[in-house]
Write a protein that holds these residues in place. Structure first.
Motif, PDB file in Angstrom:
ATOM      1  N   VAL A  48       0.834  -1.202   0.000  1.00 55.86           N
ATOM      2  CA  VAL A  48       0.000   0.000   0.000  1.00 55.86           C
ATOM      3  C   VAL A  48       0.869   1.252   0.000  1.00 55.86           C
ATOM      4  N   VAL A  49       1.940   1.235   0.793  1.00 57.37           N
ATOM      5  CA  VAL A  49       2.860   2.379   0.824  1.00 57.37           C
ATOM      6  C   VAL A  49       3.476   2.590  -0.559  1.00 57.37           C
ATOM      7  N   GLY A  54       2.969   5.632  -6.273  1.00 55.12           N
ATOM      8  CA  GLY A  54       2.808   5.413  -7.703  1.00 55.12           C
ATOM      9  C   GLY A  54       3.709   4.352  -8.270  1.00 55.12           C
ATOM     10  N   GLN A  55       4.219   3.444  -7.424  1.00 52.59           N
ATOM     11  CA  GLN A  55       5.152   2.429  -7.891  1.00 52.59           C
ATOM     12  C   GLN A  55       4.521   1.048  -8.048  1.00 52.59           C
ATOM     13  N   LEU A  56       3.279   0.898  -7.668  1.00 52.70           N
ATOM     14  CA  LEU A  56       2.549  -0.358  -7.859  1.00 52.70           C
ATOM     15  C   LEU A  56       1.162  -0.029  -8.388  1.00 52.70           C
ATOM     16  N   ASP A  71      -2.874   8.475   1.653  1.00 58.56           N
ATOM     17  CA  ASP A  71      -2.153   9.726   1.400  1.00 58.56           C
ATOM     18  C   ASP A  71      -0.908   9.782   2.278  1.00 58.56           C
ATOM     19  N   MET A  72       0.245   9.481   1.686  1.00 56.19           N
ATOM     20  CA  MET A  72       1.502   9.525   2.426  1.00 56.19           C
ATOM     21  C   MET A  72       1.965  10.962   2.681  1.00 56.19           C
ATOM     22  N   TYR A  73       1.371  11.906   2.022  1.00 59.16           N
ATOM     23  CA  TYR A  73       1.832  13.291   2.125  1.00 59.16           C
ATOM     24  C   TYR A  73       0.946  14.138   3.038  1.00 59.16           C
ATOM     25  N   GLY A 224      12.899  -0.278  -9.856  1.00 55.44           N
ATOM     26  CA  GLY A 224      13.426   1.029  -9.519  1.00 55.44           C
ATOM     27  C   GLY A 224      12.431   1.823  -8.699  1.00 55.44           C
ATOM     28  N   ASN A 225      12.611   3.134  -8.647  1.00 53.86           N
ATOM     29  CA  ASN A 225      11.686   3.969  -7.875  1.00 53.86           C
ATOM     30  C   ASN A 225      10.985   4.974  -8.771  1.00 53.86           C
ATOM     31  N   GLU A 226      10.840   4.631 -10.058  1.00 52.80           N
ATOM     32  CA  GLU A 226      10.176   5.520 -10.996  1.00 52.80           C
ATOM     33  C   GLU A 226       8.674   5.246 -10.973  1.00 52.80           C
ATOM     34  N   PRO A 227       7.836   6.295 -10.825  1.00 53.46           N
ATOM     35  CA  PRO A 227       6.392   6.076 -10.784  1.00 53.46           C
ATOM     36  C   PRO A 227       5.885   5.347 -12.021  1.00 53.46           C
ATOM     37  N   LEU A 228       4.800   4.594 -11.847  1.00 55.15           N
ATOM     38  CA  LEU A 228       4.247   3.799 -12.939  1.00 55.15           C
ATOM     39  C   LEU A 228       3.878   4.669 -14.140  1.00 55.15           C
ATOM     40  N   SER A 229       3.365   5.881 -13.883  1.00 56.87           N
ATOM     41  CA  SER A 229       2.960   6.739 -14.997  1.00 56.87           C
ATOM     42  C   SER A 229       4.148   7.080 -15.887  1.00 56.87           C
ATOM     43  N   TYR A 230       5.341   7.260 -15.275  1.00 47.46           N
ATOM     44  CA  TYR A 230       6.523   7.558 -16.063  1.00 47.46           C
ATOM     45  C   TYR A 230       6.964   6.330 -16.848  1.00 47.46           C
TER      46      TYR A 230
END
Length: 243
Positions: A48-49, A54-56, A71-73, A224-230
């Protein structure tokens, strides 16, 4: 006037989930339930984190689990009430809910920070008993975690997550109501109210939803740590050519 006000008060309390009893047994997976490497509480909580960054995708394990947004922010402000509503359409599958998350350099500090939270979870007007039982603590690169990858310094962070796994709900509309109070020092607590308005479809996960989940044999380091949208944008653009 008191007699006229009492029925209205009872209606308000019932809508908030007070006095309506507990959710039926089996609605929420027990903290000590037998699991495997993929479905252990730490792995699902961390999913979930990771999803919140945006990584999963929404679904993991071939659609067996739908990760609910978190919402982590969100910023905790003493005495301030923050409310948010998510409207979600999902098939009949298990739902993974994180209500609160802590992070620290040591497990001791992550556990200490978790003590500042008071949590209430209500599903369709019925209370989830003892939600503090659902705290789970883990290290991002620890032995309980697989398929979740945090590179660099994030890999050594110790995490705490109050994480619940809901069994597949009946088809139709459901309301999941979460209230989290975070005590910051001696000041008034910050309050987070999150409502998940769920529309559960009369079917299991579709082929498209199952296919959207990462492969079980996927190498987490390759994500990696790139968001899925990217990543999706890069895939649509095709392979890069040389300079």
């Amino acid at each position: 006037m008191v007699r006229r006000a009492l029925p209205l008060l009872l209606v308000v309390l019932a809508a908030a989930g007070w006095g309506n009893g507990a959710v039926p047994p089996g609605t929420v997976r027990a903290p000590g339930a037998k699991t495997n490497m993929d479905t252990n509480p730490a792995n699902l909580a961390s999913a979930v984190v990771t999803h919140s960054f945006g990584q999963l995708p929404d679904y993991i394990d071939a659609g067996s689990f739908r990760l609910l947004p978190f919402d982590m922010y969100r910023a905790a402000q003493p005495g301030v009430r923050t409310a948010r509503t998510y409207r979600i359409v999902a098939p009949r599958t298990s739902l993974v809910l994180d209500t609160a998350v802590t992070s620290a350099l040591t497990e001791y500090d992550a556990r200490r920070d978790a003590q500042q939270y008071a949590i209430r979870v209500v599903l369709d007007g019925r209370v989830v008993p003892s939600p503090l039982r659902y705290w789970v603590f883990y290290r991002n690169n620890g032995p309980l975690i697989c398929r979740i990858y945090f590179p660099g310094d994030l890999g050594s962070l110790n995490m705490g997550a109050n994480s619940l796994v809901l069994s597949p709900l009946s088809a139709g509309r459901h309301l999941l109501h979460v209230v989290v109070r975070e005590q910051i020092g001696g000041s008034a607590p910050a309050t987070f109210v999150t409502d998940y308005v769920l529309h559960v479809l009369p079917r299991g996960p579709s082929a498209r939803e199952r296919a959207s989940a990462p492969r079980d044999d996927a190498n987490p380091a390759s994500l990696g740590n790139e968001p899925l949208s990217y990543r999706a944008s890069a895939a649509a653009a095709g392979p890069r050519t040389g300079r």
